[in-house]
Design a protein around this motif. Structure first.
Motif, PDB file in Angstrom:
ATOM      1  N   SER A  48       0.798  -1.233   0.000  1.00 14.86           N
ATOM      2  CA  SER A  48       0.000   0.000   0.000  1.00 14.86           C
ATOM      3  C   SER A  48       0.827   1.278   0.000  1.00 14.86           C
ATOM      4  O   SER A  48       0.315   2.340  -0.356  1.00 14.86           O
ATOM      5  CB  SER A  48      -0.933   0.021   1.221  1.00 14.86           C
ATOM      6  OG  SER A  48      -0.196   0.010   2.427  1.00 14.86           O
ATOM      7  N   ALA A  49       2.090   1.205   0.401  1.00 15.91           N
ATOM      8  CA  ALA A  49       2.922   2.415   0.460  1.00 15.91           C
ATOM      9  C   ALA A  49       3.314   2.884  -0.937  1.00 15.91           C
ATOM     10  O   ALA A  49       3.462   2.080  -1.862  1.00 15.91           O
ATOM     11  CB  ALA A  49       4.169   2.156   1.295  1.00 15.91           C
ATOM     12  N   ASP A  50       3.492   4.199  -1.083  1.00 16.34           N
ATOM     13  CA  ASP A  50       3.913   4.775  -2.362  1.00 16.34           C
ATOM     14  C   ASP A  50       4.884   5.927  -2.100  1.00 16.34           C
ATOM     15  O   ASP A  50       4.591   7.085  -2.410  1.00 16.34           O
ATOM     16  CB  ASP A  50       2.695   5.266  -3.150  1.00 16.34           C
ATOM     17  CG  ASP A  50       3.068   5.753  -4.541  1.00 16.34           C
ATOM     18  OD1 ASP A  50       4.096   5.289  -5.073  1.00 16.34           O
ATOM     19  OD2 ASP A  50       2.328   6.602  -5.084  1.00 16.34           O
ATOM     20  N   ASP A  52       8.807   7.953  -2.305  1.00 17.23           N
ATOM     21  CA  ASP A  52       9.686   8.302  -3.415  1.00 17.23           C
ATOM     22  C   ASP A  52      10.758   7.222  -3.580  1.00 17.23           C
ATOM     23  O   ASP A  52      10.912   6.322  -2.752  1.00 17.23           O
ATOM     24  CB  ASP A  52      10.326   9.679  -3.196  1.00 17.23           C
ATOM     25  CG  ASP A  52      11.077   9.770  -1.877  1.00 17.23           C
ATOM     26  OD1 ASP A  52      11.683   8.762  -1.451  1.00 17.23           O
ATOM     27  OD2 ASP A  52      11.039  10.850  -1.252  1.00 17.23           O
ATOM     28  N   ASP A  53      11.505   7.307  -4.666  1.00 18.35           N
ATOM     29  CA  ASP A  53      12.492   6.282  -4.995  1.00 18.35           C
ATOM     30  C   ASP A  53      13.555   6.148  -3.916  1.00 18.35           C
ATOM     31  O   ASP A  53      14.007   5.030  -3.609  1.00 18.35           O
ATOM     32  CB  ASP A  53      13.154   6.594  -6.334  1.00 18.35           C
ATOM     33  CG  ASP A  53      12.202   6.401  -7.509  1.00 18.35           C
ATOM     34  OD1 ASP A  53      11.141   5.769  -7.304  1.00 18.35           O
ATOM     35  OD2 ASP A  53      12.531   6.866  -8.622  1.00 18.35           O
ATOM     36  N   TRP A  56      12.350   3.978  -1.115  1.00 17.12           N
ATOM     37  CA  TRP A  56      12.382   2.559  -1.480  1.00 17.12           C
ATOM     38  C   TRP A  56      13.798   2.008  -1.377  1.00 17.12           C
ATOM     39  O   TRP A  56      14.002   0.859  -0.935  1.00 17.12           O
ATOM     40  CB  TRP A  56      11.863   2.351  -2.893  1.00 17.12           C
ATOM     41  CG  TRP A  56      10.373   2.322  -3.046  1.00 17.12           C
ATOM     42  CD1 TRP A  56       9.627   3.082  -3.899  1.00 17.12           C
ATOM     43  CD2 TRP A  56       9.443   1.487  -2.345  1.00 17.12           C
ATOM     44  NE1 TRP A  56       8.294   2.783  -3.782  1.00 17.12           N
ATOM     45  CE2 TRP A  56       8.140   1.797  -2.823  1.00 17.12           C
ATOM     46  CE3 TRP A  56       9.557   0.520  -1.365  1.00 17.12           C
ATOM     47  CZ2 TRP A  56       6.994   1.180  -2.362  1.00 17.12           C
ATOM     48  CZ3 TRP A  56       8.417  -0.109  -0.891  1.00 17.12           C
ATOM     49  CH2 TRP A  56       7.151   0.223  -1.379  1.00 17.12           C
TER      50      TRP A  56
END
Length: 213
Positions: A48-50, A52-53, A56
């Motif tokens: 569910s998380a979004d 920034d790069d 991640w």
């Protein structure tokens, strides 16, 4: 959970079923329970998380550190505490949604179970493929509860009656419908807090023959 009967008392050939692991409960320290709870939350965030790069990249590095920490301790089936810690939801297994046993005996098994974001198939509904996993687990527990010999699932049929929601405590129940020699016919159902039927299942569990895994 009720104490497991000695398997050899109901199945003299128990030890000859292809080395089928003999279950024994585990009682790990509190750190394992905290670890499992954290991993459940992490599973929800993983789907569910979004961020920034860069976030991640940091998350991937932290996961790699955790893998490196635990890899030297990898053990065989029914050696580690996962799936054997009866005081924890789902006995400490991350494969299954967290459940707690509310009844376990000759009349069958009852559970309280809660699905979360990790189990969503779409539109905030539990993925249809997750429910057979729950029912199959419930069938196996029911076999143990009624003290039938070691059995494997021959078939499992699920009827979906309503959308199964997440983040709601649901109730599941499994019971034996009929016994015919090596065959045990089982039923199960899943209901919401108002008692509405969400899904139901029926299946066949077949007692293993000597040397069958």
């Amino acid at each position: 959970m009720a104490e497991e009967a000695d398997p050899t008392s109901v199945d003299p050939d128990y030890e000859r079923h292809g080395g089928f692991p003999r279950f024994s409960p585990a009682d790990p320290g509190p750190g394992f329970g905290e670890f499992v709870a954290g991993m459940r939350r992490l599973q929800d965030l993983a789907v569910s998380a979004d961020p920034d790069d860069a976030t991640w990249d940091v998350a991937a590095a932290k996961v790699a550190e955790l893998v490196e920490l635990l890899a030297p301790s990898q053990a065989g089936e029914l050696v580690g505490p996962a799936g054997r810690s009866l005081k924890l939801p789902a006995a400490g297994s991350l494969l299954l949604p967290p459940w707690q046993i509310t009844a376990f005996g000759p009349d069958g098994v009852a559970l309280d179970v809660t699905f979360s974001r990790y189990h969503v198939g779409g539109n905030n509904a539990v993925h249809g493929g997750v429910l057979p996993l729950l029912f199959d687990t419930l069938f196996g527990m029911t076999i143990r509860a009624v003290r039938r010999p070691i059995s494997r699932t021959a078939f499992l049929h699920v009827d979906y009656r309503k959308v199964t929601p997440i983040d709601v405590q649901l109730s599941a129940r499994g019971w034996v419908r009929e016994i015919d020699g090596r065959k045990t016919f089982v039923n199960a159902e899943l209901r919401d807090p108002d008692g509405a039927l969400l899904a139901e299942a029926n299946g066949l569990m077949v007692r293993l023959l000597p040397h069958q895994p």
